[in-house]
Design a protein around this motif. Structure first.
Motif, PDB file in Angstrom:
ATOM      1  N   LYS A 143       0.935  -1.234   0.085  1.00 39.11           N
ATOM      2  CA  LYS A 143      -0.302  -0.356  -0.292  1.00 39.11           C
ATOM      3  C   LYS A 143       1.217   1.359   0.232  1.00 39.11           C
ATOM      4  O   LYS A 143       0.521   2.430  -0.630  1.00 39.11           O
ATOM      5  N   GLU A 144       1.926   1.542   0.348  1.00 37.31           N
ATOM      6  CA  GLU A 144       2.489   2.088   0.849  1.00 37.31           C
ATOM      7  C   GLU A 144       3.933   2.523  -0.573  1.00 37.31           C
ATOM      8  O   GLU A 144       3.489   3.966  -1.078  1.00 37.31           O
ATOM      9  N   GLN A 145       4.078   1.092  -1.444  1.00 36.09           N
ATOM     10  CA  GLN A 145       3.857   1.336  -1.917  1.00 36.09           C
ATOM     11  C   GLN A 145       3.810   1.610  -3.516  1.00 36.09           C
ATOM     12  O   GLN A 145       3.851   2.768  -4.489  1.00 36.09           O
ATOM     13  N   LYS A 146       2.485   2.028  -3.485  1.00 36.15           N
ATOM     14  CA  LYS A 146       1.400   2.803  -4.779  1.00 36.15           C
ATOM     15  C   LYS A 146       1.664   4.000  -4.231  1.00 36.15           C
ATOM     16  O   LYS A 146       1.814   4.628  -5.564  1.00 36.15           O
ATOM     17  N   LEU A 147       1.368   4.735  -3.082  1.00 35.87           N
ATOM     18  CA  LEU A 147       1.713   6.033  -2.872  1.00 35.87           C
ATOM     19  C   LEU A 147       3.098   7.054  -3.156  1.00 35.87           C
ATOM     20  O   LEU A 147       3.355   7.413  -3.883  1.00 35.87           O
ATOM     21  N   LYS A 148       3.932   5.765  -3.173  1.00 40.79           N
ATOM     22  CA  LYS A 148       5.962   6.383  -3.422  1.00 40.79           C
ATOM     23  C   LYS A 148       5.495   6.307  -4.777  1.00 40.79           C
ATOM     24  O   LYS A 148       6.235   6.759  -5.721  1.00 40.79           O
ATOM     25  N   GLU A 149       4.730   5.060  -6.133  1.00 34.56           N
ATOM     26  CA  GLU A 149       5.296   5.469  -7.108  1.00 34.56           C
ATOM     27  C   GLU A 149       4.722   6.529  -8.032  1.00 34.56           C
ATOM     28  O   GLU A 149       4.892   6.477  -9.234  1.00 34.56           O
ATOM     29  N   GLU A 150       3.900   6.618  -7.675  1.00 29.33           N
ATOM     30  CA  GLU A 150       3.291   7.996  -7.943  1.00 29.33           C
ATOM     31  C   GLU A 150       4.448   9.307  -7.724  1.00 29.33           C
ATOM     32  O   GLU A 150       3.945   9.756  -8.789  1.00 29.33           O
ATOM     33  N   ARG A 151       4.884   9.441  -6.476  1.00 27.34           N
ATOM     34  CA  ARG A 151       5.741  10.029  -6.728  1.00 27.34           C
ATOM     35  C   ARG A 151       7.107  10.119  -7.219  1.00 27.34           C
ATOM     36  O   ARG A 151       7.037  10.713  -8.502  1.00 27.34           O
ATOM     37  N   MET A 152       6.995   8.275  -7.263  1.00 26.45           N
ATOM     38  CA  MET A 152       8.522   8.915  -8.747  1.00 26.45           C
ATOM     39  C   MET A 152       7.981   8.608  -9.647  1.00 26.45           C
ATOM     40  O   MET A 152       8.800   8.615 -10.436  1.00 26.45           O
ATOM     41  N   LYS A 153       6.909   8.289 -10.095  1.00 27.12           N
ATOM     42  CA  LYS A 153       6.327   9.330 -12.093  1.00 27.12           C
ATOM     43  C   LYS A 153       6.668   9.882 -11.799  1.00 27.12           C
ATOM     44  O   LYS A 153       7.389  10.535 -13.472  1.00 27.12           O
ATOM     45  N   LYS A 154       6.964  11.302 -11.345  1.00 21.91           N
ATOM     46  CA  LYS A 154       7.195  12.956 -11.587  1.00 21.91           C
ATOM     47  C   LYS A 154       8.698  12.705 -11.677  1.00 21.91           C
ATOM     48  O   LYS A 154       9.151  13.059 -12.345  1.00 21.91           O
ATOM     49  N   GLN A 155       9.421  12.015 -10.577  1.00 22.63           N
ATOM     50  CA  GLN A 155      11.232  12.260 -10.954  1.00 22.63           C
ATOM     51  C   GLN A 155      11.092  11.413 -12.278  1.00 22.63           C
ATOM     52  O   GLN A 155      12.206  11.394 -12.644  1.00 22.63           O
ATOM     53  N   SER A 156      10.274  10.047 -12.816  1.00 27.38           N
ATOM     54  CA  SER A 156      10.908   9.923 -13.844  1.00 27.38           C
ATOM     55  C   SER A 156      10.908  10.356 -14.948  1.00 27.38           C
ATOM     56  O   SER A 156      11.771  10.293 -15.897  1.00 27.38           O
ATOM     57  N   ILE A 157      10.481  11.035 -15.459  1.00 27.11           N
ATOM     58  CA  ILE A 157      10.867  12.655 -16.315  1.00 27.11           C
ATOM     59  C   ILE A 157      12.259  12.913 -16.780  1.00 27.11           C
ATOM     60  O   ILE A 157      12.684  12.283 -17.492  1.00 27.11           O
ATOM     61  N   LEU A 158      12.325  13.384 -15.358  1.00 27.92           N
ATOM     62  CA  LEU A 158      14.055  13.941 -15.000  1.00 27.92           C
ATOM     63  C   LEU A 158      14.565  13.074 -15.800  1.00 27.92           C
ATOM     64  O   LEU A 158      15.605  13.472 -16.104  1.00 27.92           O
ATOM     65  N   ILE A 159      13.981  11.436 -14.494  1.00 27.44           N
ATOM     66  CA  ILE A 159      15.468  10.961 -14.452  1.00 27.44           C
ATOM     67  C   ILE A 159      15.623  10.016 -16.427  1.00 27.44           C
ATOM     68  O   ILE A 159      16.935  10.330 -17.150  1.00 27.44           O
ATOM     69  N   TYR A 160      14.463   9.843 -16.497  1.00 27.70           N
ATOM     70  CA  TYR A 160      14.981   9.040 -18.125  1.00 27.70           C
ATOM     71  C   TYR A 160      15.806  10.416 -19.283  1.00 27.70           C
ATOM     72  O   TYR A 160      15.895  10.629 -20.144  1.00 27.70           O
ATOM     73  N   GLY A 161      15.706  11.358 -18.849  1.00 26.65           N
ATOM     74  CA  GLY A 161      15.919  13.221 -20.171  1.00 26.65           C
ATOM     75  C   GLY A 161      17.326  13.105 -19.275  1.00 26.65           C
ATOM     76  O   GLY A 161      18.231  13.151 -20.569  1.00 26.65           O
ATOM     77  N   LEU A 162      17.558  12.371 -18.312  1.00 24.91           N
ATOM     78  CA  LEU A 162      19.231  12.630 -17.767  1.00 24.91           C
ATOM     79  C   LEU A 162      20.110  11.557 -18.465  1.00 24.91           C
ATOM     80  O   LEU A 162      20.834  10.850 -18.896  1.00 24.91           O
ATOM     81  N   GLY A 163      18.853  10.060 -18.503  1.00 22.18           N
ATOM     82  CA  GLY A 163      19.323   8.699 -19.182  1.00 22.18           C
ATOM     83  C   GLY A 163      19.853   8.968 -20.127  1.00 22.18           C
ATOM     84  O   GLY A 163      20.188   8.609 -21.051  1.00 22.18           O
TER      85      GLY A 163
END
Length: 678
Positions: free
Chosen positions: A419-439
């Motif tokens: 359950k906690e992971q689901k909440l963190k996944e939403e935050r991670m989606k926002k970070q993923s755009i930046l991460i993929y750009g850097l990637g």
């Protein structure tokens, strides 16, 4: 160059891995580490797998190794086996490895069964089946169902065992396992007999007999006949029992199966004893004695001697019984069987009592009492050991049961973490755009670095190829110089005809050498042609010094195998010029080409004076020349191995280490060699 590639990769991995690592900090990851650290590491396992925080594959390997060790130790060291299972179970539970957990319970059941703790064995087999079911490993669950049925039967829980065997029979029939169908039917009949349901048992054994006859399984037919005979004997229907026993006896005789024949004889003997047909029983038992003597089955012979003695004692024929009792006593002492030894002493006491020799009877009775006292003390000691083991086992079982409770707690913890992971996944989606750009940016850097690396590698290979060609060009003049020396020796001796013949062969050889020298690799057939020409020339000159044998295994495909040119010839030349040439008597040179699994092996073997004596005979200039030639070969091997990432190697040893004479050179050429494109 390595740093240029490594740093961008490391940065990319860190950026991609950071969010998941943070997500694990508060819960599941910490729980897994805590449970792993609670299990004491075994020294052997530390060597096999470095550390417990290894990857999933390493964890599975560790679990498999622990369970194999437990299986190997369950008979000789059950306490140690339980420790192995506990560790494997802890690793399986902490890693959510359902297969490892199920097999751990299965192994635990096997340990319990081996210690006659059938109730615990059945309990652990059921746990294994439950976990196998959750994991979907139905193929692995099937043999556990059979073990569960055996444990239930051994523990005296006949109704549950009957139900389990019937379930096994249905599954065996549905999955095409005829042997297990017969086994389950036989077990069902056996359980009916144990519960006093002799009619059902008889019907079941007759079905088994029919199936075994249809399958053509003679051993199964014999067992079924004997089981039916046992039922009839239990009902005191001796004639029907005898009929089935004799069928087994006849079939065992046809098969020349002495062991099965003696088993049938034993059952027939029991029938004759019950009917007091002593002569018939004696004839059967003497036949069994002959078979046991033939097979040197001393334990069975010991039992048979006792039975014959009992037969004579029942007829009050002490004189006939005593020799058999003495034979049984002697075998019992040799085999270390105190129970049979006691029976023999008791029989002798009874026999001497019948003959009117009370002193001998009393002496043997005292021996009987002494043996039985020793046996009872041993049994008491074994019982005390079993009790101690049971107490230790209970402690280890509690430890294992605590692991199960931990698993249940883990399951609840994991659900909260999800359950906690689901909440963190939403935050991670926002970070993923930046991460993929850097990637993507780092991927560009990586691509550029890779291209630079490839360019540098091509330059390095080009330099190495130039060095290799240079070394080959150094080999050719050295070879030509030695060959011209041979021609010069003929001219100096005014042997014009030999010189002409030698020059003609030498010109053929030089054409082949020059042609091969233009290539990085040549067919083995071409290189062998050069060797044959060279050996012919050297033998022509030094025919009074050596004979030679040049063989190629028929399995070697000389046209398709590629080898470096002029790799083998220098070692052949070395054998002739520095090994055989200085030998006083005529020597022998062997060149043999064979192939192994993934490589070609060329053996150059001479029985010359050896490397040590040859070195002592050379001048300083000669030693330097030979040393340069060998260094050139070593350099070629090193460059070829580096370019092609292979393991082309040469080993040199004395043919006779004691006298340090003769030399053997083995050249190992992998089949995977191929030329580098220009």
């Amino acid at each position: 160059m390595k740093s240029l590639i490594l740093y961008p990769l490391l940065l990319l991995c860190l950026l991609l891995a950071c969010p998941p690592l943070r997500a694990q900090k508060g819960g599941e990851g910490k729980k897994e580490r805590t449970e792993s650290e609670e299990v004491e590491a075994k020294p052997l396992l530390k060597k096999a797998i470095p550390g417990k925080r290894a990857g999933k594959a390493d964890s599975q390997l560790r679990i498999d190794l622990l369970l194999r060790m437990a299986d190997g130790a369950r008979s000789t060291a059950p306490n140690q086996a339980l420790d192995y299972v506990a560790e494997a179970l802890a690793l399986s539970i902490s890693g959510n490895n359902l297969r490892g957990e199920a097999v751990s319970y299965q192994t635990l059941g096997d340990i319990n069964y081996g210690q006659a703790l059938y109730g615990k064995a059945a309990e652990n087999y059921r746990k294994a089946l439950e976990v196998f079911g959750r994991a979907g490993h139905h193929d692995l669950a099937y043999p556990v169902k059979i073990r569960l049925a055996d444990a239930l039967e051994a523990g005296g829980n006949y109704p549950a065992a009957l139900a389990q065997w019937e379930a096994v029979q249905q599954e065996a029939a549905a999955t095409g396992r005829p042997e297990d169908v017969v086994r389950a039917k036989a077990a069902t009949a056996r359980l009916h007999a144990k519960q006093g349901k002799e009619d059902l048992a008889l019907k079941g054994y007759q079905e088994v007999l029919k199936l075994e006859e249809q399958r053509g399984n003679d051993k199964g037919v014999i067992d079924a006949n004997n089981n039916i005979g046992n039922l009839y004997l239990k009902q005191e229907k001796t004639q029907q029992a005898l009929d089935y026993y004799e069928k087994s006896q006849n079939l065992a005789g046809e098969l020349a199966d002495d062991h099965t024949l003696t088993e049938s004889n034993e059952m027939i003997g029991k029938v004759y004893r019950l009917e007091k047909r002593y002569d018939r029983e004696l004839a059967v038992r003497r036949q069994s004695i002959a078979l046991h003597l033939k097979s040197d089955n001393r334990a069975a012979l010991n039992d048979e001697y006792l039975e014959v003695a009992r037969l004579f004692l029942e007829q009050r024929n002490a004189g006939a019984a005593i020799p058999y009792l003495r034979k049984s006593l002697a075998l019992s002492e040799q085999l270390g069987r105190p129970d049979r030894q006691g029976e023999a002493y008791r029989g002798l006491a009874e026999a001497y009592g019948l003959t009117g020799d009370p002193q001998a009877a009393l002496a043997h009775y005292k021996s009987y009492v002494a043996v039985m006292d020793t046996l009872y003390r041993r049994k008491e000691k074994e019982l005390a050991g079993v009790l101690r083991f049971s107490e230790e086992l209970a402690g280890r079982q509690k430890k294992i049961e605590s692991l199960e409770k931990d698993r249940q707690l883990n399951a609840k913890t994991i659900e909260l973490l999800r359950k906690e992971q689901k909440l963190k996944e939403e935050r991670m989606k926002k970070q993923s755009i930046l991460i993929y750009g850097l990637g993507l940016g780092l991927a560009g850097v990586f691509a550029a670095s890779y291209l630079l690396y490839q360019s540098a590698r091509k330059r390095r290979i080009a330099n190495q190829l130039l060095a290799l060609k240079s070394l080959r060009s150094q080999m050719n003049p050295h070879f030509i110089f030695n060959a011209l020396n041979s021609v010069n020796s003929f001219i100096a001796g005014n042997d014009e005809r030999s010189a002409n013949k030698y020059l003609a062969e030498f010109s053929r050889l030089m054409r082949a050498v020059m042609e091969n020298s233009q290539h990085d690799f040549v067919p083995l057939a071409s290189e062998l042609k050069i060797l044959e020409l060279y050996l012919g020339l050297e033998h022509f000159r030094f025919r009074e010094k050596f004979e030679y044998s040049f063989t190629v295994d028929p399995d070697v495909d000389a046209e398709s195998v590629q080898v470096p040119p002029m790799l083998i010839q220098p070692y052949v030349e070395n054998a002739v010029w520095h090994g055989l040439r200085y030998k006083e008597e005529k020597g022998f040179l062997l060149v043999h080409v064979t192939q192994k699994a993934h490589e070609l092996v060329v053996t150059v073997e001479d029985d010359g004076i050896g490397r040590e004596k040859s070195q002592a005979l050379k001048t300083a200039n000669q030693r330097e020349t030979v040393s340069t030639g060998l260094r050139n070969i070593e350099s070629r091997l090193r460059i070829i191995n580096d370019i092609h990432r292979t393991r082309l190697s040469v080993s040199i040893e004395d043919l006779h280490p004691v006298t340090r004479s003769g030399t053997r050179v083995c050249i190992h050429i992998p089949f995977a060699l191929q030329a580098i494109p220009a």
